[in-house]
Design a protein around this motif. Structure first.
Motif, mmCIF file in Angstrom:
data_model
loop_
_atom_site.group_PDB
_atom_site.id
_atom_site.type_symbol
_atom_site.label_atom_id
_atom_site.label_comp_id
_atom_site.label_asym_id
_atom_site.label_seq_id
_atom_site.Cartn_x
_atom_site.Cartn_y
_atom_site.Cartn_z
ATOM 1 N N GLU A 160 0.828 -1.209 0.000
ATOM 2 C CA GLU A 160 0.000 0.000 0.000
ATOM 3 C C GLU A 160 0.864 1.262 0.000
ATOM 4 O O GLU A 160 0.554 2.249 -0.665
ATOM 5 N N LEU A 161 1.940 1.210 0.785
ATOM 6 C CA LEU A 161 2.846 2.367 0.801
ATOM 7 C C LEU A 161 3.493 2.593 -0.558
ATOM 8 O O LEU A 161 3.723 3.720 -0.987
ATOM 9 N N LEU A 162 3.795 1.510 -1.230
ATOM 10 C CA LEU A 162 4.553 1.599 -2.465
ATOM 11 C C LEU A 162 3.698 1.988 -3.676
ATOM 12 O O LEU A 162 4.183 2.626 -4.612
ATOM 13 N N SER A 189 -0.029 -8.375 -8.143
ATOM 14 C CA SER A 189 0.552 -9.110 -7.018
ATOM 15 C C SER A 189 -0.323 -8.971 -5.781
ATOM 16 O O SER A 189 -0.521 -9.933 -5.031
ATOM 17 N N PHE A 190 -0.878 -7.733 -5.596
ATOM 18 C CA PHE A 190 -1.731 -7.490 -4.427
ATOM 19 C C PHE A 190 -2.972 -8.374 -4.499
ATOM 20 O O PHE A 190 -3.369 -9.002 -3.516
ATOM 21 N N TRP A 191 -3.650 -8.416 -5.674
ATOM 22 C CA TRP A 191 -4.842 -9.255 -5.828
ATOM 23 C C TRP A 191 -4.520 -10.727 -5.547
ATOM 24 O O TRP A 191 -5.310 -11.447 -4.937
ATOM 25 N N LYS A 192 -3.383 -11.183 -5.999
ATOM 26 C CA LYS A 192 -3.017 -12.592 -5.858
ATOM 27 C C LYS A 192 -2.753 -12.970 -4.403
ATOM 28 O O LYS A 192 -3.156 -14.039 -3.941
ATOM 29 N N ARG A 193 -2.082 -12.102 -3.665
ATOM 30 C CA ARG A 193 -1.649 -12.446 -2.311
ATOM 31 C C ARG A 193 -2.596 -11.965 -1.224
ATOM 32 O O ARG A 193 -2.719 -12.599 -0.174
ATOM 33 N N MET A 243 -9.782 -5.878 -2.490
ATOM 34 C CA MET A 243 -11.172 -5.507 -2.762
ATOM 35 C C MET A 243 -11.580 -4.289 -1.948
ATOM 36 O O MET A 243 -12.294 -3.386 -2.438
ATOM 37 N N GLU A 244 -11.116 -4.230 -0.682
ATOM 38 C CA GLU A 244 -11.434 -3.061 0.138
ATOM 39 C C GLU A 244 -10.848 -1.785 -0.471
ATOM 40 O O GLU A 244 -11.505 -0.733 -0.527
ATOM 41 N N LEU A 245 -9.598 -1.859 -0.947
ATOM 42 C CA LEU A 245 -8.968 -0.692 -1.561
ATOM 43 C C LEU A 245 -9.656 -0.323 -2.871
ATOM 44 O O LEU A 245 -9.778 0.871 -3.214
ATOM 45 N N THR A 246 -10.131 -1.301 -3.610
ATOM 46 C CA THR A 246 -10.852 -1.036 -4.862
ATOM 47 C C THR A 246 -12.163 -0.310 -4.580
ATOM 48 O O THR A 246 -12.536 0.650 -5.280
ATOM 49 N N ALA A 269 -11.424 3.275 -3.720
ATOM 50 C CA ALA A 269 -11.081 4.049 -4.909
ATOM 51 C C ALA A 269 -12.334 4.359 -5.732
ATOM 52 O O ALA A 269 -12.462 5.450 -6.318
ATOM 53 N N ALA A 270 -13.300 3.421 -5.793
ATOM 54 C CA ALA A 270 -14.548 3.655 -6.537
ATOM 55 C C ALA A 270 -15.368 4.759 -5.890
ATOM 56 O O ALA A 270 -15.941 5.618 -6.586
ATOM 57 N N ARG A 271 -15.436 4.780 -4.547
ATOM 58 C CA ARG A 271 -16.220 5.807 -3.857
ATOM 59 C C ARG A 271 -15.618 7.201 -4.059
ATOM 60 O O ARG A 271 -16.315 8.195 -4.196
ATOM 61 N N ARG A 272 -14.269 7.241 -4.043
ATOM 62 C CA ARG A 272 -13.591 8.537 -4.192
ATOM 63 C C ARG A 272 -13.483 8.969 -5.646
ATOM 64 O O ARG A 272 -13.118 10.114 -5.926
#
Length: 869
Positions: free
Chosen positions: A772-774, A787-791, A797-800, A803-806
């Motif tokens: 997330e920092l990177l 890589s994030f989705w895979k691991r 999904m929470e970050l997605t 991002a959709a709301r904002r």
């Protein structure tokens, strides 16, 4: 379940068990038997005791014929006739069927693998299952079995080039050539023997050190070599397994038997093989467990021998059976006692002539013989009884040692080893009887007498064990007698003193005793007077204690001396030259370690005593080379004494797994602050090392786990210098996982130029927080989000959703890099969006052919976007 004999008899038309016994005797036609005795054996069979019938197959066949059933219904079929493996020392146990059953897992399971393609040698010491393993391979895997006394005789029987199993008894000088010939056949072969192959029996010494050996000299090399390696707890597992092979309802309590065995033999020296346990299991089965209430060793051995030596009936007993019953017990006891006192090798094969020397000459008392012969009432005429009486009188009244030995061989108390050598079959029985002798000697005889036995091979452990059983008062009384009667010219007197010094050392070490110096220091003075060195530059060691003749002193000797000096008040003038042998009395110096210290094999007791020793040391620094058992104590005391520990000390720690394990175990009992300080010290030294020790250590190593768990963030941040930062960023696996976010924060703040190149390849080493920092700073965001989705799919999904709301521009990255199985959830997000960007319409178009049941919704959303346009 055993057959109901009474019910079968009624079905066959017999009005009583007595009538059935008479019919069995008619069919059996054995004139030495009486129907009354057969009736007794029928009653025993009704209760589940089958051994008498199994020993007499003709009687069993007569019974089956009289009842009109087969032997299988009566469970009287000999195991061998069914391809089963019968337990000779426990005939009541059900035979093992290798075609249907698996062996009890005792630790040697790889003995039972099929031959395969490689040649295999199995070292099966007596009693560990040589015959059982051969039988298993023969009947389970169909291997051709060849039995012979030697390997050369077995190979001489081979003709065709086919897989073969060889079971041999003893080694020969020409085994090297025979093994080479066998291996050159290039066909699967398995050798099962009670001795090692030629290469393991003749290790080649390598240059560079005394005692250095290679297990494989030039010559035949077996691709697979296996030996008896039992697992911990194998005895309780085996006892439980064999108890399940007797008829239900028998009074065999495996837990009681296991508890007795563990109490009597905790070191697994007496009952060391399955063959040692089988006769005990049979005895427990016969006696219903009552024998385990006999605490005294003599009571137990007498009861076991009485059961073992008694014949089934007195009227028809032969002279041999009568001798075994009435004189065999005392003959065996006398033999064992003479054997133990003779100083010849203990629990080892001996020539037949030597065994004859140990047997007593005294025959049965003639009055006893006459009483026995008068009991032969089953013979039909007075003349026959008289003739039988005369025969017994002649045989029993003149029993020679040679005859007595043959009687004991027939009763399976001895087994041959080839070349005229015989071994006593029940090592545990001999040891229990020898303990009776030694305990009586400890209490009533002069110490020099029982001390003299200690110089005989194999006896010291037995005597040591009995000294450990004595109460403290009894042991100190024995010490007083040994000191009062000491004579430097008596080897037995010296051995007694040295054994008592060791016995007190064990108690001082394990029980934490604090003894009155006045009572025990005279014993130390005598022990000091007998010390000697057995190699130039070696340690001062006892004269008679075993294990001290080698080039390195045994750890037990050092343990005993350390315990004495730490638990007993120092004598007026302790010998300064023994400062490291007696550190509690002499305040040794770490920089004056004798060379023999590094040769001592580390033991747990030395690790546990070392902190007290180090606390008494005079030192301003820790030498670079220390015995491994001093390392943990020095690491723990370094801060208190202000000692600087260097990279070499850490390298030494990582080379000694037991030392590191003991140090970490000690740290686990200390405060969290102490563990953090040690982790910081480890981490700092790891960074100083070249190549770095932390990187060298395996992912699951104890050192790395300790650093990862206890290194404090502030201690780690202090090592993030400008020079180190690019190195850490390029090799995140060298950084504890929970601290990698600190590296990332420092990189983003101080060195953003290395963000894209260095951290990109380390993405799989980063946790969700670090990714997330990177993300906002990385030019290859699409690859990182994949890589994030895979691991971390849930967090992605929470970050997605955020991002959709904002209406964040990174929403496109999250959607386009998501895996296909999450498309339905992303479709719902897009359906709730006020408007769709062109990239979303293209994403929908790409997905539509694979949308399946969701295709209509995808198409409707795609059309809504087109209408809006």
């Amino acid at each position: 379940m055993p057959a109901d004999i009474d019910e079968l008899a009624q079905r066959a038309g017999f009005p009583s068990r007595d009538a059935l016994a008479k019919r069995v005797l008619e069919l059996w036609t054995d004139p030495t038997q009486s129907h009354r005795n057969v009736g007794i054996k029928l009653l025993e069979l009704q209760r589940g005791k089958r051994s008498w019938w199994l020993k007499r197959p003709r009687a069993a066949e007569a019974l089956a014929h009289a009842l009109g059933v087969d032997l299988g219904m009566l469970q009287l079929v000999p195991a061998a006739s069914l391809g089963l493996f019968g337990f000779e020392d426990f005939p009541q146990a059900r035979g093992f069927d290798p075609r249907l059953e698996v062996p009890c897992p005792l630790g040697n399971g790889d003995w039972f693998e099929p031959l395969g393609m490689a040649a295999r040698w199995i070292l099966a010491p007596p009693g560990t299952g040589q015959r059982f393993t051969a039988h298993f391979h023969q009947h389970r895997h169909g291997a051709r079995l060849v039995r012979a006394p030697t390997l050369s005789e077995a190979v001489a029987q081979l003709t065709a080039l086919e897989p073969v199993l060889l079971e041999v008894e003893r080694p020969e000088d020409e085994d090297r050539a025979v093994e080479q010939q066998l291996l050159e056949r290039k066909v699967p072969v398995l050798v099962i023997a009670p001795f090692a192959c030629w290469a393991m029996r003749n290790p080649r010494r390598l240059p560079g050190g005394v005692g250095t050996e290679s297990p494989h000299p030039e010559g035949p090399h077996w691709p697979e070599y296996r030996s008896w390696q039992p697992r911990p707890g194998w005895r309780s597992r085996f006892i439980e397994w064999i108890s399940q092979r007797v008829d239900p309802g028998a009074h065999f309590q495996p837990r009681e038997l296991t508890a007795w065995v563990e109490r009597e033999d905790p070191q697994e020296r007496l009952f060391a093989t399955p063959a040692d346990l089988l006769p005990l299991c049979a005895f427990a089965h016969e006696t219903g467990g009552k024998a385990w209430r006999l605490e005294a060793r003599r009571e137990f051995t007498e009861q076991w021998l009485k059961d073992r030596l008694s014949s089934d009936e007195e009227e028809t007993a032969s002279p041999k059976e009568l001798w075994l019953r009435y004189q065999g017990q005392e003959a065996i006891r006398a033999l064992v006692h003479r054997w133990f006192q003779s100083l010849v090798p203990w629990i080892a094969p001996l020539p037949r002539e030597r065994w004859l020397e140990f047997l007593p000459e005294a025959p049965l008392d003639l009055q006893t013989v006459q009483r026995l012969t008068q009991a032969l009432v089953s013979l039909k005429s007075r003349r026959e009884r008289a003739n039988k009486s005369s025969e017994l009188l002649a045989a029993l009244g003149t029993t020679r040692r040679e005859d007595a030995f043959l009687h004991l061989v027939s009763a399976r108390f001895f087994q041959p080893h080839g070349a005229g050598m015989w071994s006593f079959r029940y090592a545990w029985l001999a040891s229990l009887m020898a303990k009776e002798l030694v305990m009586e000697a400890l209490q009533t005889r002069a110490p020099e007498q029982w001390g003299h036995w200690l110089v005989g091979p194999g006896r010291w452990e037995l005597v040591d064990g009995l000294l450990d059983e004595l109460k403290e008062r009894e042991l100190l009384e024995l010490v007083g007698r040994a000191v009062a009667g000491f004579s430097l010219s008596s080897l037995g007197s010296i051995a007694a003193v040295e054994a008592l010094f060791a016995a007190l050392g064990r108690r001082l070490r394990t029980e934490g005793l604090r003894l009155d110096a006045a009572h025990v220091l005279p014993l130390w003075q005598l022990q000091h007077s007998t010390l000697t060195t057995k190699i130039e530059g070696g340690a001062p060691v006892p004269l008679t204690r075993p294990g001290t003749a080698a080039w390195k002193p045994p750890p037990q000797w050092l343990e005993d001396c350390w315990a004495w000096s730490l638990r007993v008040e120092a004598p007026p003038a302790p010998p300064a030259e023994l400062e490291w042998l007696l550190p509690g009395w002499t305040r040794p110096a770490l920089n004056r370690l004798p060379g023999w210290m590094n040769a001592v094999t580390p033991s747990r007791a030395l690790f546990e005593l070392a902190p007290e020793v180090v606390a008494r040391c005079q030192a301003t620094a820790v030498p670079p080379h220390l015995p491994s058992f001093l390392l943990p104590a020095c690491w723990l005391a370094a801060e208190e004494h202000g000692w600087a520990l260097e990279v070499e000390h850490l390298r030494a720690l990582t080379r000694e797994p037991r030392a590191l394990e003991h140090l970490l175990e000690a740290l686990s009992q200390r405060s969290a602050e102490a563990r953090q300080k040690m982790a910081a010290r480890f981490w700092k030294l790891c960074l100083e090392a070249r190549p770095e020790l932390y990187t060298q250590e395996k992912q699951d190593s104890a050192l790395r786990r300790f650093i990862d768990e206890h290194l404090a963030p502030e201690d780690f941040r202090a090592t993030l210098t400008d020079e180190r930062l690019p190195e850490f960023a390029a090799n995140l696996q060298t950084v504890p996982a929970r601290l990698r976010h600190l590296v990332l924060k420092e990189v983003l703040t101080r060195r953003p130029d290395i963000t894209a190149s260095s951290l990109f390849k380390e993405r799989d080493e980063l946790d969700a927080g670090c990714l997330e920092l990177l993300l906002p700073h990385h030019r290859s965001a699409r690859i990182l989000t994949q890589s994030f989705w895979k691991r971390f799919p849930q967090r992605a999904m929470e970050l997605t959703q955020e991002a959709a709301r904002r209406g964040d521009e990174r929403f496109q990255n999250w959607v386009e890099s998501a895996p296909l199985e999450l498309y339905p959830q992303l479709l719902s997000l897009l359906e709730h969006s006020a408007s769709l960007q062109p990239w979303a319409r293209m994403w929908l178009a790409r997905w539509l052919p694979q949308a399946g049941a969701l295709a209509d919704r995808v198409h409707a959303l795609w059309m809504r976007n087109a209408k809006a346009a």
